[in-house]
Design a protein around this motif. Sequence first.
Motif: not given
Length: 382
Positions: A125-134
């Motif tokens: 979820y950290l990967l998704w939050r910082y790599a894809a969410a923006p």
Amino acid sequence: MSLSHTAAEYMLSDALLPDASSSRAKGLRLELPSDRLLKFVTVGLPLFLVSLAFAREFSAGSQISCFSPTNFTGKQSAYTDTACWDSLIHHGFDAEGRAITKSLWALKVFPYSLLVVAVLMYLPYLLWRYAAAPALHCDLLFIIDELDKSYNRSVRLVQHMKKIQQASAEPEQFWEEYERARRERYFEFPLLERYLTCKQHAHGLVFIYILRNLLLLLFLAATCLYLVFLHLNIFFQDEFSCSIKTGLLQAEPHIPPLIPCKLVFLSVFQIISLSVGSVYVLLIPVVIYNALQLCQWDKGLLSVYEMLPAFDLLSRRMLTCPLNDLNVILLFLRANISELTSFSRLNAVSALREATANKEDIDTVIDFMTLLAGLETTKPKH
């Protein structure tokens, strides 16, 4: 006629959507409901059970009970419990009578290993939050804004067409001009269409989403295997033989070579491991289902927007491999359907369109709203 025209103008002015871009930026959901549920369970469950284990340890005191000889004093018995808990080594004999040792140290670190499991479950979820969410936030904000603006442009176009039709003395000439504009594709929204088409050729979001689910699946499987290993090797041994004849006590004759001990907390660890393992096994199909959602197109949302001009061209292009960023964006558009104000309006118009007798005369929302505005009941046939 003036009363009907005035009523039509009021109806079309009310159909315009208000500008909600300022509040929309804060309300976008950048996680699917199933992913949010997975995060809550996979991270929260081990933390909750570990807190219960630590609370029991602090309330119950010693986690081990050793049967010291009767000639031991109270301090010697306390030392025996502490020494055996620090070592956690079982001394036994095999079938041939040879001395063997077995380390039970994994029991001591079991609560801390669950903390490590919770941290590992949070990494995807950290990967998704910082790599894809923006990037996803920007895409959703732009697409939702453009879809609502496309709806408003259609309504304003109907208003303009109504004024032209009212000023036209020859209805046949008006409909001929309208058909020519449709053939020359004047009603398209090229910026939004090209942006969505461009997302079909991008694979950054879909790669991170699949990687996120693969990591989560890997951590779930590794945790289940770790718990199975503990059950097969350690969790069924609640009694062990401890040796304290080490160091200065090695030459003491009154100290027995082995002292029997019992792990009083083992049943709690068994319940915790079974709870975590069973829940994680049930979550593995959910993770697989989330990843398999990308193997087919979600056309349900944009099918409503096909009533707007040129969106039928987009649906025809959804014949390629669905593993691209556009399919991921469609999933998150579905999750943010409450932010898409024009969807409910067009969905209602679509339902009315299905109930209309002359469906062949209604191709887009412009045709339908033209009929509602009181221009013509049907278009002239050529």
